[in-house]
Design a protein around this motif. Structure first.
Motif, mmCIF file in Angstrom:
data_model
loop_
_atom_site.group_PDB
_atom_site.id
_atom_site.type_symbol
_atom_site.label_atom_id
_atom_site.label_comp_id
_atom_site.label_asym_id
_atom_site.label_seq_id
_atom_site.Cartn_x
_atom_site.Cartn_y
_atom_site.Cartn_z
ATOM 1 N N UNK A 114 34.619 48.247 38.488
ATOM 2 C CA UNK A 114 34.754 48.659 39.640
ATOM 3 C C UNK A 114 33.407 49.639 40.842
ATOM 4 N N UNK A 115 33.809 50.570 40.464
ATOM 5 C CA UNK A 115 33.187 51.815 41.098
ATOM 6 C C UNK A 115 32.921 52.690 39.776
ATOM 7 N N UNK A 116 33.317 52.711 38.624
ATOM 8 C CA UNK A 116 32.268 53.363 37.654
ATOM 9 C C UNK A 116 31.779 53.131 36.889
ATOM 10 N N UNK A 117 30.335 53.089 36.350
ATOM 11 C CA UNK A 117 30.394 53.855 34.923
ATOM 12 C C UNK A 117 30.145 53.941 33.868
ATOM 13 N N UNK A 118 30.802 53.530 32.582
ATOM 14 C CA UNK A 118 30.731 55.204 31.883
ATOM 15 C C UNK A 118 29.977 54.369 30.152
ATOM 16 N N UNK A 119 28.823 55.613 29.465
ATOM 17 C CA UNK A 119 27.792 55.377 29.043
ATOM 18 C C UNK A 119 28.074 55.888 27.362
ATOM 19 N N UNK A 120 28.179 55.472 27.321
ATOM 20 C CA UNK A 120 28.185 55.907 24.867
ATOM 21 C C UNK A 120 26.571 56.494 24.773
ATOM 22 N N UNK A 121 26.163 57.001 24.306
ATOM 23 C CA UNK A 121 24.535 57.271 24.517
ATOM 24 C C UNK A 121 24.750 57.797 22.221
ATOM 25 N N UNK A 137 23.543 60.564 19.594
ATOM 26 C CA UNK A 137 22.733 61.328 19.298
ATOM 27 C C UNK A 137 21.669 60.850 18.449
ATOM 28 N N UNK A 138 20.351 61.740 18.314
ATOM 29 C CA UNK A 138 19.294 61.249 17.448
ATOM 30 C C UNK A 138 20.244 61.227 16.075
ATOM 31 N N UNK A 139 21.513 62.384 15.448
ATOM 32 C CA UNK A 139 21.558 61.880 14.387
ATOM 33 C C UNK A 139 22.524 60.927 13.799
ATOM 34 N N UNK A 140 23.004 60.399 15.066
ATOM 35 C CA UNK A 140 23.681 58.759 14.629
ATOM 36 C C UNK A 140 25.241 59.319 14.143
ATOM 37 N N UNK A 141 25.505 60.268 14.112
ATOM 38 C CA UNK A 141 26.887 61.509 13.923
ATOM 39 C C UNK A 141 27.855 61.121 15.458
ATOM 40 N N UNK A 142 27.369 61.912 16.325
ATOM 41 C CA UNK A 142 27.769 62.211 17.486
ATOM 42 C C UNK A 142 27.312 61.213 18.693
ATOM 43 N N UNK A 143 28.071 61.155 19.604
ATOM 44 C CA UNK A 143 27.611 60.398 20.435
ATOM 45 C C UNK A 143 28.129 61.182 22.179
ATOM 46 N N UNK A 144 27.154 61.471 23.032
ATOM 47 C CA UNK A 144 27.233 61.483 24.242
ATOM 48 C C UNK A 144 28.071 60.932 25.866
ATOM 49 N N UNK A 145 28.893 61.194 25.941
ATOM 50 C CA UNK A 145 30.199 59.948 27.171
ATOM 51 C C UNK A 145 29.504 60.170 28.093
ATOM 52 N N UNK A 146 29.495 59.818 28.383
ATOM 53 C CA UNK A 146 29.323 60.082 30.959
ATOM 54 C C UNK A 146 29.742 58.583 31.465
ATOM 55 N N UNK A 147 31.217 59.203 32.401
ATOM 56 C CA UNK A 147 31.038 58.591 33.758
ATOM 57 C C UNK A 147 31.239 59.204 34.862
ATOM 58 N N UNK A 148 30.531 58.292 35.789
ATOM 59 C CA UNK A 148 29.359 58.753 36.913
ATOM 60 C C UNK A 148 30.044 57.397 37.875
ATOM 61 N N UNK A 149 30.789 57.885 39.205
ATOM 62 C CA UNK A 149 30.699 57.131 40.263
ATOM 63 C C UNK A 149 29.313 56.282 40.424
ATOM 64 N N UNK A 150 29.731 54.918 40.596
ATOM 65 C CA UNK A 150 27.746 53.904 40.886
ATOM 66 C C UNK A 150 27.612 54.424 42.025
ATOM 67 N N UNK A 151 28.608 55.015 43.168
ATOM 68 C CA UNK A 151 28.620 54.531 45.106
ATOM 69 C C UNK A 151 26.993 56.363 45.168
ATOM 70 N N UNK A 152 27.527 57.390 43.892
ATOM 71 C CA UNK A 152 26.721 58.362 44.073
ATOM 72 C C UNK A 152 25.823 58.599 42.603
ATOM 73 N N UNK A 153 25.012 57.454 41.567
ATOM 74 C CA UNK A 153 24.508 57.447 40.185
ATOM 75 C C UNK A 153 24.087 56.087 39.960
ATOM 76 N N UNK A 154 23.298 55.744 39.808
ATOM 77 C CA UNK A 154 22.521 54.146 39.239
ATOM 78 C C UNK A 154 22.543 54.300 38.178
ATOM 79 N N UNK A 155 22.266 53.453 37.388
ATOM 80 C CA UNK A 155 22.276 53.537 36.495
ATOM 81 C C UNK A 155 21.058 54.369 35.721
#
Length: 147
Positions: free
Chosen positions: A108-115, A117-135
């Motif tokens: 409802x108020x947050x976006x969680x992104x799992x991306x 990384x280029x090696x395919x063995x690791x990922x970057x996790x980010x959580x943002x408040x959707x009122x502060x940051x757009x997708x």
């Protein structure tokens, strides 16, 4: 002047807040820490971020703005989400050039992104408040954070 006793007491209080915490010494943790510094320069208002190994679910480095945001619990589940999505893609027999790029979890108020990384063995996790940051901004900044 760092005082070891006081650092241990702080560690008992929970995870560090507003500080990048590498999982330990070594080149993998150092690279993950550098990646999070890059991410923070583009998304200073994020709630939490981490670099994680996909297969083991091991946290390489993390950052959070709140002690209540327990990354170590959520990271293993997020790694499982990526592993399950990869299995689903295999079951669909998608062409080899179709690779998993990122996964968006919308609250409802947050976006969680799992991306991945280029090696395919690791990922970057980010959580943002959707009122502060757009997708779009979050995804664009995450794309620039590659090794």
């Amino acid at each position: 002047m760092p005082i070891p006793f006081l650092q241990r007491i702080q560690a008992l209080a929970g995870s560090a807040v507003n500080k990048i915490v590498p999982a330990g010494p070594g080149p993998a943790a150092a690279a993950a820490e550098q990646l999070l510094k890059q991410l923070l320069s583009g998304l200073p208002e994020l709630l939490a971020a981490a670099v994680v190994e996909v297969e083991s679910g091991q946290l390489l480095a993390s950052y959070t703005t709140s002690r209540e945001f327990n990354l170590s619990k959520a990271i293993g589940f997020n790694a499982e989400v990526i592993r399950q999505q990869r299995r689903a893609m295999q079951a669909l027999q998608l062409p080899a050039e179709e690779q998993l790029d990122d996964i968006l979890i919308t609250l409802q108020n947050q976006l969680h992104l799992l991306r991945l990384l280029s090696d395919g063995r690791r990922f970057l996790y980010v959580a943002v408040d959707c009122r502060d940051t757009n997708l779009g901004i979050a995804r664009a900044v995450m794309r620039t954070c590659q090794e």
